[in-house]
Design a protein around this motif. Structure first.
Motif, PDB file in Angstrom:
ATOM      1  N   MET A   1     -43.747   7.181  24.308  1.00  0.00           N
ATOM      2  CA  MET A   1     -42.385   7.355  23.791  1.00  0.00           C
ATOM      3  C   MET A   1     -41.908   6.096  23.068  1.00  0.00           C
ATOM      4  SD  MET A   1     -39.965   9.686  23.786  1.00  0.00           S
ATOM      5  CE  MET A   1     -40.492  10.694  25.191  1.00  0.00           C
ATOM      6  N   GLU A   2     -42.083   4.935  23.707  1.00  0.00           N
ATOM      7  CA  GLU A   2     -41.655   3.673  23.098  1.00  0.00           C
ATOM      8  C   GLU A   2     -42.471   3.366  21.846  1.00  0.00           C
ATOM      9  OE1 GLU A   2     -41.121  -1.054  24.330  1.00  0.00           O
ATOM     10  OE2 GLU A   2     -41.840   0.421  25.793  1.00  0.00           O
ATOM     11  N   GLN A   3     -43.764   3.650  21.908  1.00  0.00           N
ATOM     12  CA  GLN A   3     -44.607   3.399  20.740  1.00  0.00           C
ATOM     13  C   GLN A   3     -44.193   4.275  19.562  1.00  0.00           C
ATOM     14  OE1 GLN A   3     -48.784   3.951  21.468  1.00  0.00           O
ATOM     15  NE2 GLN A   3     -49.368   3.493  19.342  1.00  0.00           N
ATOM     16  N   LYS A   4     -43.882   5.514  19.814  1.00  0.00           N
ATOM     17  CA  LYS A   4     -43.460   6.431  18.752  1.00  0.00           C
ATOM     18  C   LYS A   4     -42.138   5.956  18.150  1.00  0.00           C
ATOM     19  CE  LYS A   4     -45.398   9.720  18.036  1.00  0.00           C
ATOM     20  NZ  LYS A   4     -45.233  11.138  18.408  1.00  0.00           N
ATOM     21  N   PHE A   5     -41.246   5.482  19.004  1.00  0.00           N
ATOM     22  CA  PHE A   5     -39.957   4.976  18.523  1.00  0.00           C
ATOM     23  C   PHE A   5     -40.163   3.744  17.640  1.00  0.00           C
ATOM     24  CE2 PHE A   5     -36.690   1.706  19.191  1.00  0.00           C
ATOM     25  CZ  PHE A   5     -35.592   2.326  18.613  1.00  0.00           C
ATOM     26  N   ASN A   6     -40.986   2.813  18.095  1.00  0.00           N
ATOM     27  CA  ASN A   6     -41.225   1.587  17.334  1.00  0.00           C
ATOM     28  C   ASN A   6     -41.866   1.882  15.976  1.00  0.00           C
ATOM     29  OD1 ASN A   6     -40.155  -0.085  19.345  1.00  0.00           O
ATOM     30  ND2 ASN A   6     -42.136  -0.293  20.380  1.00  0.00           N
ATOM     31  N   GLU A   7     -42.799   2.826  15.951  1.00  0.00           N
ATOM     32  CA  GLU A   7     -43.444   3.176  14.693  1.00  0.00           C
ATOM     33  C   GLU A   7     -42.435   3.797  13.713  1.00  0.00           C
ATOM     34  OE1 GLU A   7     -46.615   5.783  15.626  1.00  0.00           O
ATOM     35  OE2 GLU A   7     -47.889   4.242  16.553  1.00  0.00           O
ATOM     36  N   ALA A   8     -41.582   4.665  14.244  1.00  0.00           N
ATOM     37  CA  ALA A   8     -40.622   5.346  13.379  1.00  0.00           C
ATOM     38  C   ALA A   8     -39.556   4.393  12.856  1.00  0.00           C
ATOM     39  CB  ALA A   8     -39.963   6.496  14.140  1.00  0.00           C
ATOM     40  N   THR A  94     -27.316   5.673  10.812  1.00  0.00           N
ATOM     41  CA  THR A  94     -27.403   7.046  11.333  1.00  0.00           C
ATOM     42  C   THR A  94     -28.819   7.369  11.787  1.00  0.00           C
ATOM     43  OG1 THR A  94     -25.626   7.742   9.834  1.00  0.00           O
ATOM     44  CG2 THR A  94     -26.998   9.471  10.791  1.00  0.00           C
ATOM     45  N   LEU A  95     -29.802   7.008  10.973  1.00  0.00           N
ATOM     46  CA  LEU A  95     -31.198   7.280  11.325  1.00  0.00           C
ATOM     47  C   LEU A  95     -31.604   6.532  12.587  1.00  0.00           C
ATOM     48  CD1 LEU A  95     -32.889   7.137   7.793  1.00  0.00           C
ATOM     49  CD2 LEU A  95     -32.571   9.166   9.220  1.00  0.00           C
ATOM     50  N   CYS A  96     -31.232   5.263  12.669  1.00  0.00           N
ATOM     51  CA  CYS A  96     -31.619   4.474  13.835  1.00  0.00           C
ATOM     52  C   CYS A  96     -30.970   4.997  15.115  1.00  0.00           C
ATOM     53  CB  CYS A  96     -31.244   3.010  13.618  1.00  0.00           C
ATOM     54  SG  CYS A  96     -32.208   2.161  12.348  1.00  0.00           S
ATOM     55  N   LEU A  97     -29.708   5.349  15.018  1.00  0.00           N
ATOM     56  CA  LEU A  97     -29.020   5.870  16.200  1.00  0.00           C
ATOM     57  C   LEU A  97     -29.604   7.201  16.647  1.00  0.00           C
ATOM     58  CD1 LEU A  97     -25.269   5.002  15.497  1.00  0.00           C
ATOM     59  CD2 LEU A  97     -26.571   4.414  17.558  1.00  0.00           C
ATOM     60  N   ARG A  98     -29.862   8.079  15.694  1.00  0.00           N
ATOM     61  CA  ARG A  98     -30.421   9.389  16.058  1.00  0.00           C
ATOM     62  C   ARG A  98     -31.822   9.232  16.623  1.00  0.00           C
ATOM     63  NH1 ARG A  98     -31.056  14.781  12.172  1.00  0.00           N
ATOM     64  NH2 ARG A  98     -31.808  16.173  13.849  1.00  0.00           N
ATOM     65  N   LEU A  99     -32.608   8.348  16.027  1.00  0.00           N
ATOM     66  CA  LEU A  99     -33.959   8.111  16.518  1.00  0.00           C
ATOM     67  C   LEU A  99     -33.925   7.571  17.943  1.00  0.00           C
ATOM     68  CD1 LEU A  99     -37.042   7.907  15.967  1.00  0.00           C
ATOM     69  CD2 LEU A  99     -36.606   5.596  15.084  1.00  0.00           C
ATOM     70  N   PHE A 100     -33.025   6.627  18.201  1.00  0.00           N
ATOM     71  CA  PHE A 100     -32.946   6.039  19.534  1.00  0.00           C
ATOM     72  C   PHE A 100     -32.452   7.065  20.551  1.00  0.00           C
ATOM     73  CE2 PHE A 100     -30.792   3.794  22.952  1.00  0.00           C
ATOM     74  CZ  PHE A 100     -31.755   2.867  23.315  1.00  0.00           C
ATOM     75  N   HIS A 104     -34.724   8.311  23.562  1.00  0.00           N
ATOM     76  CA  HIS A 104     -34.214   7.914  24.869  1.00  0.00           C
ATOM     77  C   HIS A 104     -34.085   9.123  25.799  1.00  0.00           C
ATOM     78  CE1 HIS A 104     -32.344   5.014  27.534  1.00  0.00           C
ATOM     79  NE2 HIS A 104     -31.334   5.847  27.761  1.00  0.00           N
ATOM     80  N   GLN A 105     -33.896  10.287  25.190  1.00  0.00           N
ATOM     81  CA  GLN A 105     -33.790  11.530  25.957  1.00  0.00           C
ATOM     82  C   GLN A 105     -35.154  12.185  26.191  1.00  0.00           C
ATOM     83  OE1 GLN A 105     -31.078  13.858  23.626  1.00  0.00           O
ATOM     84  NE2 GLN A 105     -29.308  12.525  24.033  1.00  0.00           N
ATOM     85  N   GLY A 106     -36.215  11.532  25.703  1.00  0.00           N
ATOM     86  CA  GLY A 106     -37.550  12.072  25.900  1.00  0.00           C
ATOM     87  C   GLY A 106     -37.973  13.053  24.827  1.00  0.00           C
ATOM     88  N   ASP A 107     -37.258  13.081  23.727  1.00  0.00           N
ATOM     89  CA  ASP A 107     -37.565  14.017  22.641  1.00  0.00           C
ATOM     90  C   ASP A 107     -38.098  13.226  21.448  1.00  0.00           C
ATOM     91  OD1 ASP A 107     -37.726  16.013  20.783  1.00  0.00           O
ATOM     92  OD2 ASP A 107     -35.558  16.358  20.625  1.00  0.00           O
TER      93      ASP A 107
END
Length: 209
Positions: A1-8, A94-100, A104-107
């Motif tokens: 999850m964290e890796q996917k977030f960092n890449e995005a 907006t993109l960063c907030l939505r991504l986080f 953070h919710q596991g999606d």
């Protein structure tokens, strides 16, 4: 999850044209690339801190988006001396907030959309992008001094020849005075013979004795 977030989120910052221009063209000095990475890390810390609030920040809250956009605006100005008036800070916020929020919710569905969209499109062509440079001076005197410092005199310009011409004018004798050895010849008075037949010698403008 964290890796996917960092890449995005890394893709989001790499596709941000203003930031890409600032880092690759060195608007922040020698360490512009490091400043770009610092800004991304600061945003991640901002999002993490916001998630621990009593009311976690959300991309669906316009106030939260506006606050993060303002943060990005200030940091771009501080790190790269650049103002972003194109509305891109709001889009990135907006993109960063939505991504986080979603990660953070596991999606990870939105993270996958971001990565897919970035992989299917090329990076922005920075050669076609232009930034405008604006210099603000505290006083009119500062502006004048800066412009004077920026003036350059080419070798062989008319400045040197003008100086020589002035020097020649200073050293040149007048036309009414004939020259001897390059110096003006003064009028030599004729010897004066008195009534007794004696000749008086005249020196300069002194009267004969």
């Amino acid at each position: 999850m964290e890796q996917k977030f960092n890449e995005a989120i890394q893709q989001i910052f790499q596709r941000w044209t203003t930031l890409a221009l600032a880092t690759e063209q060195g608007w922040g000095g020698r360490d512009s690339l490091a400043k770009g990475r610092r800004l991304q890390a600061e945003v991640v810390d901002y999002l993490s801190a916001g998630s621990r609030k009593r009311r976690p920040i959300s991309w669906e809250n316009p106030g939260d988006v506006e606050e993060l956009a303002h943060f990005l605006y200030l940091r771009i100005d501080e790190l790269f001396n650049t103002e972003t008036d194109d509305g891109s800070t709001t889009e990135v916020a907006t993109l960063c907030l939505r991504l986080f929020n979603t990660c953070h919710q596991g999606d990870t569905s939105f993270a996958d959309q971001v990565l897919q969209a970035c992989n299917s499109t090329s990076k922005p062509d920075l050669a076609k992008s232009q930034g405008s440079e604006r210099i603000e001076y505290a006083t009119e005197e500062d502006e004048l001094l800066d412009k004077l410092d920026g003036m350059e005199i080419d070798e062989g310009s008319d400045v040197e020849s003008d100086d020589k011409a002035l020097q020649d004018l200073v050293e040149q004798p007048t036309a009414a005075q004939p020259t001897v050895g390059g110096y003006a010849k003064r009028d030599i008075p004729e010897p004066v013979v008195d009534e007794d037949g004696f000749t008086s010698v005249v020196k300069g403008r002194r009267k004969p004795r």
